[in-house]
Design an enzyme around this catalytic site. Structure first.
Site: not given
Ligand code: IMP
Length: 425
Positions: A15, A39-40, A224
């Protein structure tokens, strides 16, 4: 145009990269749920940004970033991210807004997360230990909650923390035989956070309503994935928020009717971190092969991710749940080199075939997968720029997913960089 981007699997779908790309045409990027458990990753040239709390739009200097009320904010992590971005020449001054109603993750939440997981032994959820569940539990419980607005009123906060810490100390001592915590120390940390962040704390709902009236382009960023949704995911092996697009309204005050496009993000295969059923899991050399090729290790915890085939039963369900109009399929390049690929079409549970995804973890753990098998490809996809130039086997794979899920795939990820994306139509 307003767009909402959300994961349709168990998180880590990619994402961050999709939001970064779409943020180019957005005035505002809004995080509406989750916390520092997310965590992106965004890769720009040789710079790799791993963001946990900051909306992924932060790396675009002109974009306003909103951390809305549905997020649980760990100010320590947020300040580290602000500093990390500043070191790379990206300032958040005047363009970061944090909801006064967002709840604060404090040290005792992280402690409780760890203590509870340890005490659960083999029944543990496998959380990220970021204090997410305990903080949301305090939000729902109301009496022992701290919100961002509280950071602006130190005298009242001190009194509140004394009560809360006394309560938590009794609880932790009785349940886990844990040493007491010092309310004064926790208060001092809050004072530091208050000094650094007070200027960013506002009523974000009011801001977003004005932005909608002014016809700004807003991008809503889910954290998420929908299979980790508290109400509709694989309970109890889920996170503590509505991680599907259903979290949008409660998480930022904006109704789904204000969104023009709901874009679901999937990987071309499936991964999961933590415990819980995973019907298409390949706990074998294929799973290891995907893990190695896809660098499938958690951005937040570094844990190896469990890997498996694409599950169309699960994604058909989460696409429907999220009102998804289009899908972005990431990591197609990772699959290059496998002779054949499988996509789960239906489940067989207790002898009966079903196309409906059962949220119940017990029932799901008894699901046997019925697969479609298609030919793989060996070509390197990372330099391909147009859909027409993709190998036929890739097109067949994508078409099979579209047919089984019932939603068009309009974006295809063929590498980790911002530029390695193929737009279809
Ligand atoms: P928690 O959100 O830390 O309470 O963890 C609950 C479950 O959600 C665990 O299985 C975690 O591994 C999973 N989880 C939480 N955040 C993420 C994420 O960003 N990506 C993938 N899994 C996540």
């Amino acid at each position: 145009m307003n767009c909402c981007v959300a994961g349709l699997q168990w998180g880590d779908e990619g994402k961050g990269k999709v939001v970064d790309i779409l943020a180019e045409k957005s005035d505002i990027v809004v995080r509406y749920g989750g916390g520092a458990n997310a965590g992106h990753t965004v890769i720009i040239d040789d710079n790799r940004f791993a963001l946990h709390l900051m909306p992924s739009g932060a790396v675009r200097p002109g974009t306003v970033c909103v951390i809305a009320n549905g997020v649980v904010v760990d100010p320590g992590v947020l300040l580290e991210e602000i500093d990390g971005l500043a070191e790379k020449g990206i300032s958040m001054e005047g363009r970061l807004l944090i909801s006064e109603n967002a709840h604060v993750v404090l040290d005792y939440h992280k402690r409780e997360d760890r203590l509870r997981e340890e005490s659960l032994g083999k029944h543990k959820i496998g959380t990220t230990a970021r204090g997410i569940g305990p903080c949301y539990a305090d939000k729902v419980g109301r009496c022992y909650a701290v919100r961002m607005a509280d950071l602006r009123n130190p005298a009242a906060l001190r009194e509140k923390l004394e009560d809360i810490v006394a309560y938590k100390n009794k609880l932790f001592a009785a349940l886990y035989n844990a040493a007491p915590m010092d309310a004064g120390e926790i208060f001092e940390t809050c004072c530091r956070w208050s000094e650094a962040l007070s200027g960013h704390i506002v009523n974000t709902t009011e801001y977003l309503f004005s932005a909608l009236d002014a016809k700004k382009n807003i991008l809503f960023e889910g954290a998420q994935g929908a299979l980790l949704d508290l109400d509709h995911g694989t309970f109890p092996y889920v996170t503590s928020s509505n991680a599907s697009t259903l979290g949008l309204g409660p998480g930022c005050g904006v109704s789904a009717t204000a969104v023009d496009v709901f874009l679901g993000v999937v990987k071309a295969y499936t991964t999961r971190v933590g415990a819980g059923p995973f019907p298409t899991e390949q706990d074998n050399e294929i799973g290891q092969w995907i893990r190695d090729r896809g660098h499938e290790y958690g951005t937040t915890t570094g844990r190896p991710r469990r890997c498996g085939w694409f599950d169309a039963v699960a994604v058909r369900f989460t696409a429907r749940l999220g009102g998804i109009h289009q899908i972005a399929m990431m990591h197609l390049d990772t699959l290059a080199g496998l002779k054949e690929l499988k996509i789960c079409r239906t489940y067989r549970i207790d002898g009966k075939e079903t196309t409906f995804f059962p949220g119940d973890a017990g029932r799901l753990s008894r699901a046997e997968c019925v697969y479609e098998t298609v030919a793989g490809w060996s070509e390197d996809l990372t330099r391909i720029e147009r859909y027409a130039d993709l190998p036929d086997a890739v097109k067949t794979y994508v078409a099979m997913v579209e047919r089984l899920v019932g939603v068009p795939v309009t974006l295809l990820g063929v590498g980790p960089k911002r530029t390695q994306i193929i737009y279809r139509d």
